[in-house]
Design a protein around this motif. Sequence first.
Motif, PDB file in Angstrom:
ATOM      1  N   LEU A   1      84.827  49.162  42.445  1.00 24.66           N
ATOM      2  CA  LEU A   1      84.893  47.851  42.872  1.00 24.66           C
ATOM      3  C   LEU A   1      83.076  48.476  43.183  1.00 24.66           C
ATOM      4  N   ILE A   2      82.427  47.128  42.229  1.00 26.27           N
ATOM      5  CA  ILE A   2      80.885  47.934  42.451  1.00 26.27           C
ATOM      6  C   ILE A   2      80.102  46.674  43.035  1.00 26.27           C
ATOM      7  N   ILE A   3      79.229  46.664  43.867  1.00 20.92           N
ATOM      8  CA  ILE A   3      78.577  45.503  45.024  1.00 20.92           C
ATOM      9  C   ILE A   3      77.629  45.036  44.321  1.00 20.92           C
ATOM     10  N   LEU A   4      76.966  44.124  44.326  1.00 20.06           N
ATOM     11  CA  LEU A   4      75.870  44.090  44.034  1.00 20.06           C
ATOM     12  C   LEU A   4      74.894  42.291  44.598  1.00 20.06           C
ATOM     13  N   THR A   5      73.799  42.421  44.390  1.00 20.67           N
ATOM     14  CA  THR A   5      72.877  41.921  45.431  1.00 20.67           C
ATOM     15  C   THR A   5      73.659  40.405  44.345  1.00 20.67           C
ATOM     16  N   ASN A   6      72.897  39.437  45.286  1.00 17.19           N
ATOM     17  CA  ASN A   6      72.382  37.741  44.680  1.00 17.19           C
ATOM     18  C   ASN A   6      71.181  37.586  44.141  1.00 17.19           C
TER      19      ASN A   6
ATOM     20  N   LYS B   1      84.772  37.021  49.517  1.00 17.48           N
ATOM     21  CA  LYS B   1      85.473  36.802  49.391  1.00 17.48           C
ATOM     22  C   LYS B   1      87.257  36.871  48.898  1.00 17.48           C
ATOM     23  N   ASP B   2      87.148  36.525  47.616  1.00 18.75           N
ATOM     24  CA  ASP B   2      88.185  36.162  46.605  1.00 18.75           C
ATOM     25  C   ASP B   2      88.950  37.812  46.728  1.00 18.75           C
ATOM     26  N   ILE B   3      88.117  39.034  46.728  1.00 16.06           N
ATOM     27  CA  ILE B   3      88.727  39.644  46.273  1.00 16.06           C
ATOM     28  C   ILE B   3      88.683  40.881  47.953  1.00 16.06           C
ATOM     29  N   GLU B   4      88.920  40.226  48.710  1.00 18.81           N
ATOM     30  CA  GLU B   4      88.709  41.241  49.808  1.00 18.81           C
ATOM     31  C   GLU B   4      90.227  41.764  50.631  1.00 18.81           C
ATOM     32  N   ASN B   5      91.281  41.804  50.437  1.00 16.49           N
ATOM     33  CA  ASN B   5      91.816  41.931  50.251  1.00 16.49           C
ATOM     34  C   ASN B   5      93.220  42.642  49.189  1.00 16.49           C
ATOM     35  N   GLU B   6      92.054  43.003  48.151  1.00  9.16           N
ATOM     36  CA  GLU B   6      92.233  43.982  47.433  1.00  9.16           C
ATOM     37  C   GLU B   6      92.485  45.299  47.110  1.00  9.16           C
ATOM     38  N   ASP B   7      93.165  46.193  47.070  1.00  5.80           N
ATOM     39  CA  ASP B   7      92.822  47.827  46.831  1.00  5.80           C
ATOM     40  C   ASP B   7      92.130  48.380  46.454  1.00  5.80           C
ATOM     41  N   PHE B   8      91.309  49.252  46.089  1.00  4.09           N
ATOM     42  CA  PHE B   8      90.028  49.735  45.479  1.00  4.09           C
ATOM     43  C   PHE B   8      90.235  51.642  45.838  1.00  4.09           C
ATOM     44  N   ASP B   9      89.775  52.761  44.556  1.00  4.95           N
ATOM     45  CA  ASP B   9      89.644  53.689  44.814  1.00  4.95           C
ATOM     46  C   ASP B   9      88.565  54.538  45.621  1.00  4.95           C
ATOM     47  N   VAL B  10      87.450  53.340  45.325  1.00  7.00           N
ATOM     48  CA  VAL B  10      86.367  53.333  45.779  1.00  7.00           C
ATOM     49  C   VAL B  10      85.797  52.470  45.844  1.00  7.00           C
ATOM     50  N   ILE B  11      84.317  52.023  46.543  1.00  9.63           N
ATOM     51  CA  ILE B  11      83.310  51.003  46.590  1.00  9.63           C
ATOM     52  C   ILE B  11      82.332  51.250  47.076  1.00  9.63           C
TER      53      ILE B  11
ATOM     54  N   GLN C   1      81.516  44.460  55.369  1.00  5.59           N
ATOM     55  CA  GLN C   1      81.883  45.053  56.804  1.00  5.59           C
ATOM     56  C   GLN C   1      82.786  45.022  56.385  1.00  5.59           C
ATOM     57  N   LYS C   2      83.764  43.951  56.394  1.00  4.68           N
ATOM     58  CA  LYS C   2      85.484  44.305  56.636  1.00  4.68           C
ATOM     59  C   LYS C   2      85.720  45.203  55.524  1.00  4.68           C
ATOM     60  N   MET C   3      85.569  45.396  54.092  1.00  4.00           N
ATOM     61  CA  MET C   3      86.064  45.638  52.766  1.00  4.00           C
ATOM     62  C   MET C   3      85.626  47.120  53.419  1.00  4.00           C
ATOM     63  N   ILE C   4      84.297  47.801  53.853  1.00  3.68           N
ATOM     64  CA  ILE C   4      83.944  49.117  53.744  1.00  3.68           C
ATOM     65  C   ILE C   4      84.794  49.529  55.034  1.00  3.68           C
ATOM     66  N   GLN C   5      84.809  49.093  56.127  1.00  8.89           N
ATOM     67  CA  GLN C   5      85.778  49.805  57.297  1.00  8.89           C
ATOM     68  C   GLN C   5      87.044  49.998  56.855  1.00  8.89           C
ATOM     69  N   HIS C   6      87.685  49.314  56.084  1.00  8.32           N
ATOM     70  CA  HIS C   6      88.843  49.314  55.402  1.00  8.32           C
ATOM     71  C   HIS C   6      89.579  50.144  54.969  1.00  8.32           C
ATOM     72  N   GLN C   7      87.797  50.311  53.814  1.00 10.61           N
ATOM     73  CA  GLN C   7      88.522  51.571  53.078  1.00 10.61           C
ATOM     74  C   GLN C   7      88.408  52.760  53.523  1.00 10.61           C
TER      75      GLN C   7
ATOM     76  N   GLY D   1      71.122  49.667  48.169  1.00 10.91           N
ATOM     77  CA  GLY D   1      72.688  49.972  48.934  1.00 10.91           C
ATOM     78  C   GLY D   1      72.904  50.401  50.124  1.00 10.91           C
ATOM     79  N   VAL D   2      72.930  51.156  50.466  1.00 12.73           N
ATOM     80  CA  VAL D   2      72.476  51.888  52.043  1.00 12.73           C
ATOM     81  C   VAL D   2      72.565  51.115  53.005  1.00 12.73           C
ATOM     82  N   SER D   3      72.240  49.806  52.985  1.00 13.10           N
ATOM     83  CA  SER D   3      71.389  49.198  53.504  1.00 13.10           C
ATOM     84  C   SER D   3      73.222  48.367  54.048  1.00 13.10           C
ATOM     85  N   GLY D   4      74.081  48.373  52.868  1.00 15.02           N
ATOM     86  CA  GLY D   4      75.133  47.887  53.391  1.00 15.02           C
ATOM     87  C   GLY D   4      76.103  48.640  54.059  1.00 15.02           C
TER      88      GLY D   4
END
Length: 230
Positions: free
Chosen positions: A5-10, A88-98, A117-123, A136-139
């Motif tokens: 999963l690659i997270i990008l800014t809007n 919010k549409d993928i927050e419950n999916e599993d990823f090997d890398v965020i 924050q919730k996804m990173i904590q879970h990961q 991106g480290v600001s996340g």
Amino acid sequence: MTEVLIILTNINHYANSKLKTGLWLSELTHLYHAAMEQGYNITLASPNGGPIPIDPESLKKFLIDSVSKMYYHNVNFMKKLNNSKALKDIENEDFDVIYLAGGHGTMYDFPNDVVMQKMIQHQYENNKIVAAICHGVSGLLNVKLSNGEYLIKGKTITGFSWFEETLPNRKNKVPFNLEAGLKARGANYKKACIPMTSKVVVDGKLITGQNPFSSKEMAEVVIKEINKIK
């Protein structure tokens, strides 16, 4: 199948300014390219979903590299980039890398995104890789673990330095000092001896890169760490 999963800014401009910003393209393309070569499944997402603005500075002739140029002119890639999934549409999916890609835009929509924050904590608490580069480290700044401690407390990490903000004349544009913020959270912040040169830091399952010039090394290290657990 390895899931990345690659997270990008809007965000496409600095607050209270007409100056454009967004994703720093190489901080996406190098990991994307390396993951594609490995046959990984890649999901591009953002806080709001939809189009991802690219910082025009990252497209300048003396800054854009061959990998980024190749993807920028790839119609299918750009279509995917302009149709990112909402977190919010993928927050419950599993990823090997965020992986949190950078660009100054991230300083506005990454730090306080509760879903992120919730996804990173879970990961992280499931012993899976969390990686972030440059702004991106600001996340990672406000991510707390189940015990209430900040994730980065006591961790050795890097990220865009305050001195590096002076070089493109961004000190008076950015909303905060990332380097100072990381240190305030108790992180053991490290940076390259020479500004704007590559530096990647690995602390367990947490991988961070300092700046755009770390993009290639960052991709190599992330792939290496994935292969350790596969």
